[in-house]
Design a protein around this motif. Structure first.
Motif, PDB file in Angstrom:
ATOM      1  N   UNK B   7      12.818 -46.343  26.851  1.00  0.00           N
ATOM      2  CA  UNK B   7      14.056 -47.069  26.554  1.00  0.00           C
ATOM      3  C   UNK B   7      13.740 -48.413  25.908  1.00  0.00           C
ATOM      4  N   UNK B  10      13.066 -47.875  22.333  1.00  0.00           N
ATOM      5  CA  UNK B  10      14.315 -47.603  21.603  1.00  0.00           C
ATOM      6  C   UNK B  10      15.086 -48.900  21.363  1.00  0.00           C
ATOM      7  N   UNK B  11      15.173 -49.719  22.419  1.00  0.00           N
ATOM      8  CA  UNK B  11      15.885 -50.991  22.298  1.00  0.00           C
ATOM      9  C   UNK B  11      15.264 -51.850  21.200  1.00  0.00           C
ATOM     10  N   UNK B  13      13.273 -50.942  18.745  1.00  0.00           N
ATOM     11  CA  UNK B  13      13.304 -50.314  17.442  1.00  0.00           C
ATOM     12  C   UNK B  13      14.676 -50.450  16.793  1.00  0.00           C
ATOM     13  N   UNK B  14      15.707 -50.207  17.579  1.00  0.00           N
ATOM     14  CA  UNK B  14      17.053 -50.303  17.012  1.00  0.00           C
ATOM     15  C   UNK B  14      17.353 -51.724  16.578  1.00  0.00           C
ATOM     16  N   UNK B  17      15.313 -52.549  13.306  1.00  0.00           N
ATOM     17  CA  UNK B  17      15.914 -51.923  12.124  1.00  0.00           C
ATOM     18  C   UNK B  17      17.013 -52.791  11.534  1.00  0.00           C
ATOM     19  N   UNK B  21      17.381 -55.217   7.966  1.00  0.00           N
ATOM     20  CA  UNK B  21      18.470 -55.046   7.003  1.00  0.00           C
ATOM     21  C   UNK B  21      19.147 -56.371   6.673  1.00  0.00           C
ATOM     22  N   UNK B 195      26.958 -55.456  12.975  1.00  0.00           N
ATOM     23  CA  UNK B 195      26.086 -54.284  12.871  1.00  0.00           C
ATOM     24  C   UNK B 195      26.544 -53.425  11.703  1.00  0.00           C
ATOM     25  N   UNK B 196      27.795 -52.997  11.745  1.00  0.00           N
ATOM     26  CA  UNK B 196      28.453 -52.412  10.594  1.00  0.00           C
ATOM     27  C   UNK B 196      29.952 -52.398  10.883  1.00  0.00           C
ATOM     28  N   UNK B 225      26.597 -53.149  22.154  1.00  0.00           N
ATOM     29  CA  UNK B 225      27.367 -53.073  20.918  1.00  0.00           C
ATOM     30  C   UNK B 225      28.834 -53.273  21.255  1.00  0.00           C
ATOM     31  N   UNK B 239      23.053 -51.377  27.369  1.00  0.00           N
ATOM     32  CA  UNK B 239      22.162 -51.211  28.526  1.00  0.00           C
ATOM     33  C   UNK B 239      21.406 -52.496  28.800  1.00  0.00           C
ATOM     34  N   UNK B 255      20.251 -50.347  33.475  1.00  0.00           N
ATOM     35  CA  UNK B 255      21.640 -50.353  33.916  1.00  0.00           C
ATOM     36  C   UNK B 255      22.582 -50.302  32.717  1.00  0.00           C
ATOM     37  N   UNK B 256      23.668 -49.553  32.857  1.00  0.00           N
ATOM     38  CA  UNK B 256      24.649 -49.533  31.772  1.00  0.00           C
ATOM     39  C   UNK B 256      25.461 -50.821  31.760  1.00  0.00           C
TER      40      UNK B 256
END
Lengths: 362, 264
Positions: B7, B10-11, B13-14, B17, B21, B195-196, B225, B239, B255-256
């Protein structure tokens, strides 16, 4: 593409977060849920013709501190000094018994109530036992009830001889509980491992069934335990099963109104009655050899009592058993109740007395 | 811990990215992201009010000052927070946050037998006055990235007999540590931006420093987000990953994070 990746990441994150208190032990496989322990000071055991087997619910090293759950007191948490002091008494008792295989129930390895002492490691490091497997029965990052907090407590198989092929097999949960209570409650199980002695394999199993349930859960658990050992027996393997079955034997003369029921006015702690459960253990006793034979028990129930919650009273019911499909030395089964019965005072050490028996290694 | 590592990657990396940009986008619409309250040095506009399902009620007293209280919990844990935008120098904005709470009532409620008893019923709870003060220094690079550094101390002054254990649960422990240990310094860095479309991100790293002997730090990584459906409604989710030294050893948790927010 990036958006899909991000959304996928979010889904994974949410999925991974479904058990926020890490209570559900069954999320691990049966083999991953059995944790291996050993000690730095391996003592090479002597191969003997008979093995000493013992089973003991050690009440998480709580000794006879008056805890809130048995209505004699209000304590929730122990200090580290209290835990170590109680564990010293327990290892003294284990040294006297000198078991080759020891089953323990209610061993804390990472619990706030026992000051985060890894009791299993401490016992291994302070006895002649060399190897162990642990299976959790109550695990939570935080139990939000009674100030209990972090909890990891369970059963263990300790041995002088190497252990392998361990599994923690889950038993049915108490169905009458609400979902939230069940989520934070104890998750009963069978812990099994194989002991190899002199090229002979013995399947060692320990269990600790539900104490309080009125929906028949304990009987379901007992049936599953029976099925497990029947399968081992059918496969031609030898087993030794020991543990706290929370059930009294057939023909018990006292089966309710026990003198240590201190919670009479508390609806959360219904006094134990075994009136309709006197035949629960019959299936084990009829099929396999118990450490305490039914004839001996019938002769004098009180010699084999192994539990009381009242430190000022005396053992008043038998809840702890050892069974095998092999052979025990005749009349070698003992419940170590005090100096006169077993050779050592055990009342101050736990709310259970240890049970021992000699197993003939063939 | 293997799951937590995955996780974390992933956190990271996202976030990486999106940060890549954003670097070439011109500096424009800096304040778009600030329509909703956030963890930057900016405050919401005068007169604007926001409340979330879990987030506190925030009111823009002035363009440079917002006040917030948690109305649901106010009667068991009286609380108030003031955020003040002080000045800007160069590309940086400077603000401070000052939060006061009185957790004694809540701690008395949760010291009980049975369900909800987070603490033993035998606990003795003193009069506790908790002050959390922090400084925020931030800069908005463009609409895609606003960076804020914050440094603070959570201080609790206690009066009277005291005997209760810490709540050693991941996200609660560092936030209540000062109740038994006087103070908890912390440091954080926050990235937020578009973000978009109407979706905004926020990544926040916080390090809490446990001040007792043999107790290190607890690190938190939060990625969420927020979909700003309109000026009035927003939904956020993500998260929170924690890792650090607890009294029982090193531990981590995931945790969510979720909220529904209304602004007007």
């Amino acid at each position: 593409m990036k958006k899909i990746f991000v959304l996928l990441g979010i889904v994974i994150i949410i999925f991974q977060s479904c058990d926020p208190f890490n209570n559900i032990i069954e999320n691990d496989s049966e083999t991953d849920a059995a944790f291996y322990y050993t000690t730095d000071n391996i003592v090479t055991p002597v191969i003997k013709d008979t093995l000493t087997i013992a089973s003991w619910n050690i009440k998480f090293g709580g000794g006879r501190i008056d805890f809130f759950f048995d209505c004699y007191g209000d304590r929730v948490l122990m200090t580290k000094d209290e835990v170590i002091s109680n564990l010293k008494n327990i290892v003294d008792e284990i040294a006297m018994i000198s078991p080759d295989i020891l089953y323990l129930q209610e061993v804390d390895i990472d619990s706030k109530r026992s000051a985060y002492v890894d009791e299993l490691q401490w016992i291994l490091d302070n006895t002649n036992l060399n190897y162990a497997y642990y299976g959790s029965q109550w695990k939570s990052d935080y139990v939000p009830s009674d100030g209990i907090g972090r909890m990891n407590s369970g059963s263990a198989i300790l041995s002088k001889y190497p252990l392998k092929d361990a599994k923690r097999i889950p038993l049915p949960l108490i169905e009458e509980q609400s979902g939230i209570v069940q989520y934070f409650y104890l998750r009963r199980n069978i812990l099994r491992a194989t002991v190899t002695i002199n090229n002979k394999n013995i399947v060692a199993l320990t269990t600790h069934t539900s104490a309080y349930s009125s929906d028949g859960t304990r009987l379901k658990q007992l049936n599953q335990i029976k099925t497990e050992i029947d399968n081992i027996n059918s496969a031609g393997q030898k087993f030794i099963l020991g543990g706290d079955f929370n059930t009294i034997p057939p023909n018990s003369t006292v089966y309710e109104n026990f003198d240590d029921d201190a919670c009479k006015d508390d609806p959360d702690f219904a006094a134990q009655s075994f009136k309709d459960q006197l035949d629960y253990m019959k299936m084990f006793i009829d099929s396999y050899e118990p450490a305490i034979t039914q004839a001996n028990y019938d002769n004098d129930n009180s010699l084999y009592y192994s539990f009381t919650s009242d430190k000022k009273g005396f053992w008043n019911r038998k809840l702890d058993y050892i069974f095998t499909n092999g052979d025990f030395v005749d009349n070698s089964g003992v419940v170590i109740q005090d100096i006169n019965t077993g050779g050592m005072e055990t009342m101050p050490f736990s709310d259970h007395a240890p049970i021992t028996v000699k197993y003939i290694l063939k | 811990m293997k799951n937590n590592l995955i996780i974390s990657i992933i956190l990271l990396f996202t976030f990486t990215l999106k940060a890549q940009d954003s670097v070439n986008i011109k500096n424009s619409q800096k304040d778009t992201v600030l329509l909703w309250s956030n963890n930057t040095a900016k405050t919401i506009k005068k007169g604007r009010k926001e409340i979330g399902l879990f987030a506190p009620l925030k009111i823009g007293l002035k363009d440079s000052m917002e006040i917030s209280i948690h109305p649901i919990f106010f009667f068991i844990i009286p609380n108030i927070e003031l955020k003040k935008y002080w000045t800007s120098f160069g590309i940086f904005d400077l603000a401070s946050k000052h939060r006061f709470s009185y957790p004694t009532l809540l701690y008395n409620v949760i010291s009980k037998r049975g369900i909800g008893g987070l603490l033993p019923s035998t606990s003795t709870i003193p009069q506790m006055f908790k002050f959390d003060n922090s400084i925020l220094l931030g800069t908005t690079i463009n609409e895609y990235i606003t960076t804020t550094i914050n440094v603070g101390v959570d201080l609790t002054l206690s009066f009277g007999e005291s005997n209760f254990p810490d709540i050693e649960y991941h996200i609660i422990y560092p936030r209540t540590y000062s109740l038994n240990n006087l103070f908890t310094p912390y440091f954080g860095i926050n990235f937020t931006g578009k973000f978009f479309a109407n979706v905004y991100y926020e990544y926040k790293f916080t390090a809490f420093f446990m001040t007792n002997t043999n107790q290190g730090s607890i690190l938190e990584n939060k990625l969420k987000f927020q979909w700003n459906i309109s000026n009035k409604f927003a939904i956020s989710g993500g998260a929170l990953l924690t890792y650090g030294q607890y009294p029982y050893g090193q531990d981590g948790g995931l945790f969510p994070v979720f909220d529904l927010m209304y602004g007007f």
